[in-house]
Design a protein around this motif. Structure first.
Motif, PDB file in Angstrom:
ATOM      1  N   GLU A   3      36.624  48.477  35.778  1.00 38.73           N
ATOM      2  CA  GLU A   3      37.419  48.527  36.654  1.00 38.73           C
ATOM      3  C   GLU A   3      37.291  49.570  37.632  1.00 38.73           C
ATOM      4  OE1 GLU A   3      41.500  47.778  35.418  1.00 38.73           O
ATOM      5  OE2 GLU A   3      40.883  46.629  33.681  1.00 38.73           O
ATOM      6  N   GLY A 152      51.687  39.752  38.302  1.00 33.56           N
ATOM      7  CA  GLY A 152      50.339  39.807  37.740  1.00 33.56           C
ATOM      8  C   GLY A 152      49.151  39.251  38.430  1.00 33.56           C
ATOM      9  N   LEU A 155      48.544  41.715  41.671  1.00 34.49           N
ATOM     10  CA  LEU A 155      47.847  43.122  41.266  1.00 34.49           C
ATOM     11  C   LEU A 155      46.192  43.002  41.044  1.00 34.49           C
ATOM     12  CD1 LEU A 155      50.364  44.767  38.897  1.00 34.49           C
ATOM     13  CD2 LEU A 155      49.981  45.456  41.305  1.00 34.49           C
ATOM     14  N   MET A 156      45.831  41.593  40.645  1.00 29.81           N
ATOM     15  CA  MET A 156      44.533  41.324  40.347  1.00 29.81           C
ATOM     16  C   MET A 156      43.798  40.820  41.688  1.00 29.81           C
ATOM     17  SD  MET A 156      43.346  41.812  36.860  1.00 29.81           S
ATOM     18  CE  MET A 156      42.103  40.447  36.625  1.00 29.81           C
ATOM     19  N   VAL A 164      41.969  47.212  40.397  1.00 29.09           N
ATOM     20  CA  VAL A 164      42.659  46.885  39.410  1.00 29.09           C
ATOM     21  C   VAL A 164      42.392  45.771  38.695  1.00 29.09           C
ATOM     22  CG1 VAL A 164      45.219  46.325  38.472  1.00 29.09           C
ATOM     23  CG2 VAL A 164      45.017  47.951  40.495  1.00 29.09           C
ATOM     24  N   ASN A 166      42.053  43.568  34.541  1.00 26.45           N
ATOM     25  CA  ASN A 166      43.039  43.253  33.611  1.00 26.45           C
ATOM     26  C   ASN A 166      43.799  44.294  32.674  1.00 26.45           C
ATOM     27  OD1 ASN A 166      44.493  41.065  32.447  1.00 26.45           O
ATOM     28  ND2 ASN A 166      42.592  40.173  31.271  1.00 26.45           N
ATOM     29  N   TYR A 168      44.453  47.765  33.265  1.00 24.32           N
ATOM     30  CA  TYR A 168      45.438  48.342  34.576  1.00 24.32           C
ATOM     31  C   TYR A 168      46.591  47.462  34.557  1.00 24.32           C
ATOM     32  CZ  TYR A 168      42.533  52.381  34.761  1.00 24.32           C
ATOM     33  OH  TYR A 168      41.758  53.910  34.541  1.00 24.32           O
ATOM     34  N   ARG A 169      46.090  46.046  35.007  1.00 23.89           N
ATOM     35  CA  ARG A 169      47.267  45.146  35.649  1.00 23.89           C
ATOM     36  C   ARG A 169      48.318  45.005  34.403  1.00 23.89           C
ATOM     37  NH1 ARG A 169      47.049  39.156  35.765  1.00 23.89           N
ATOM     38  NH2 ARG A 169      45.491  39.264  34.340  1.00 23.89           N
ATOM     39  N   SER A 170      47.828  44.708  33.172  1.00 24.78           N
ATOM     40  CA  SER A 170      48.537  44.282  32.083  1.00 24.78           C
ATOM     41  C   SER A 170      49.448  45.482  31.528  1.00 24.78           C
ATOM     42  CB  SER A 170      47.948  43.568  30.776  1.00 24.78           C
ATOM     43  OG  SER A 170      47.326  42.440  31.151  1.00 24.78           O
ATOM     44  N   PRO A 180      55.053  39.939  34.097  1.00 27.73           N
ATOM     45  CA  PRO A 180      53.947  39.664  34.907  1.00 27.73           C
ATOM     46  C   PRO A 180      54.118  38.523  35.638  1.00 27.73           C
ATOM     47  CG  PRO A 180      53.398  39.271  32.820  1.00 27.73           C
ATOM     48  CD  PRO A 180      54.491  39.821  32.513  1.00 27.73           C
ATOM     49  N   THR A 195      55.334  51.347  40.391  1.00 28.70           N
ATOM     50  CA  THR A 195      54.340  50.959  39.853  1.00 28.70           C
ATOM     51  C   THR A 195      53.043  51.462  40.612  1.00 28.70           C
ATOM     52  OG1 THR A 195      55.522  48.853  39.267  1.00 28.70           O
ATOM     53  CG2 THR A 195      53.135  48.700  39.684  1.00 28.70           C
ATOM     54  N   VAL A 260      46.667  37.211  30.527  1.00 26.43           N
ATOM     55  CA  VAL A 260      47.605  38.330  30.854  1.00 26.43           C
ATOM     56  C   VAL A 260      48.169  38.509  29.561  1.00 26.43           C
ATOM     57  CG1 VAL A 260      49.577  36.768  31.726  1.00 26.43           C
ATOM     58  CG2 VAL A 260      49.416  39.142  32.567  1.00 26.43           C
TER      59      VAL A 260
END
Length: 268
Positions: A3, A152, A155-156, A164, A166, A168-170, A180, A195, A260
């Motif tokens: 990341e 969700g 953010l990816m 960002v 997986n 940090y996203r989750s 998400p 966020t 996710v």
């Protein structure tokens, strides 16, 4: 896949090790030979990162652009002039040798030589990077608030926000109590602001510590991490395990081609 904080750490390391002096660049593997020859012996002016992309800018307005992808790694070693350079082990796409250190790049998704305009084009396709000074969250918010896609997925999307992945996203969605699968346009401006602020803080910790640390001290106990040597997470790779906060079973599902993770209790 590494990341954004990992690429920023690499950029800082390469800036310290190689910038401001001529660098010897070769391609032991042979897949980068002509491009390596074009920058071999030139001064590395600076190393920087934008999201998951690393840029080595040389004099002559030439840039080596690296994206590690799933398998790319840099391996560093000290230069010993008396002993000579170590033999390349494995498929070394690019070798850089400076005055005191050398580094070998293996398995990147992208390793290419670009002119200045081409490097700028790569950056133009990326969203703001939370780790870059002056990153504009308003540009991210404008994309999110107009979209029906799940937050969700947004953010990816590196065109929405760069760096960002997986984990940090989750984790940030768990920390903010956001499902998400909720549509981007259903996220309030206050939720987005919280966020973004949380992401900036978490990624700065990752940059400083060299690992993703997301669990608050009061929850950092009980079941171990998903892998040895990794800090605990709230939801990432914990499907079927009890939530560290409410004990609901963590769920996982496919979201636009990536798994996710979330807690149905805390992220209702």
């Amino acid at each position: 896949m590494p990341e954004g904080h990992t690429l920023h750490r690499l950029a800082r390391l390469h800036q310290r090790r190689f910038a401001g002096r001529p660098v010897a660049v070769t391609s032991p593997q042979g897949r980068f030979t002509s491009s390596a020859a074009a920058v071999d012996g030139r001064v590395l002016q600076n190393a920087s990162a934008w999201g998951k992309h690393l840029f080595h800018r040389y004099d002559g307005e030439l840039t080596v652009h690296v994206h590690l992808g799933l398998y790319g790694t840099f391996t560093e070693w000290p230069v010993d002039r008396a002993a000579g350079l170590p033999a390349a082990v494995g498929q070394v796409r690019m070798r850089m040798v400076g005055a005191e250190y050398g580094t070998d790049l293996r398995g990147p998704a992208v390793c290419e030589l670009l002119e200045a305009a081409e490097a700028a084009e790569v950056v133009s396709r990326l969203g703001p990077d939370p780790l870059r000074r002056g990153a504009d969250p308003a540009a991210v918010w404008a994309r999110i608030t107009r979209s029906r896609r799940p937050i969700g997925a947004l953010l990816m999307d590196q065109a929405v926000i760069a760096g960002v992945g997986n984990v940090y996203r989750s984790e940030v969605l768990f920390r903010q109590g956001i499902d998400p699968y909720r549509a981007g346009r259903a996220i309030s401006e206050a939720e987005f602001a919280a966020t973004w602020s949380d992401l900036v803080g978490l990624m700065r910790v990752g940059l400083r510590r060299g690992m993703i640390i997301v669990v608050r001290p009061e929850h950092d106990h009980g079941l171990p991490s998903y892998a040895p040597g990794r800090p605990r997470t709230y939801v990432y790779r914990r499907a079927g395990e009890p939530c560290r906060v409410c004990t609901t079973s963590i769920r996982t599902a496919d979201l636009e081609g990536r798994h996710v993770f979330w807690c149905p209790g805390c992220q209702a």
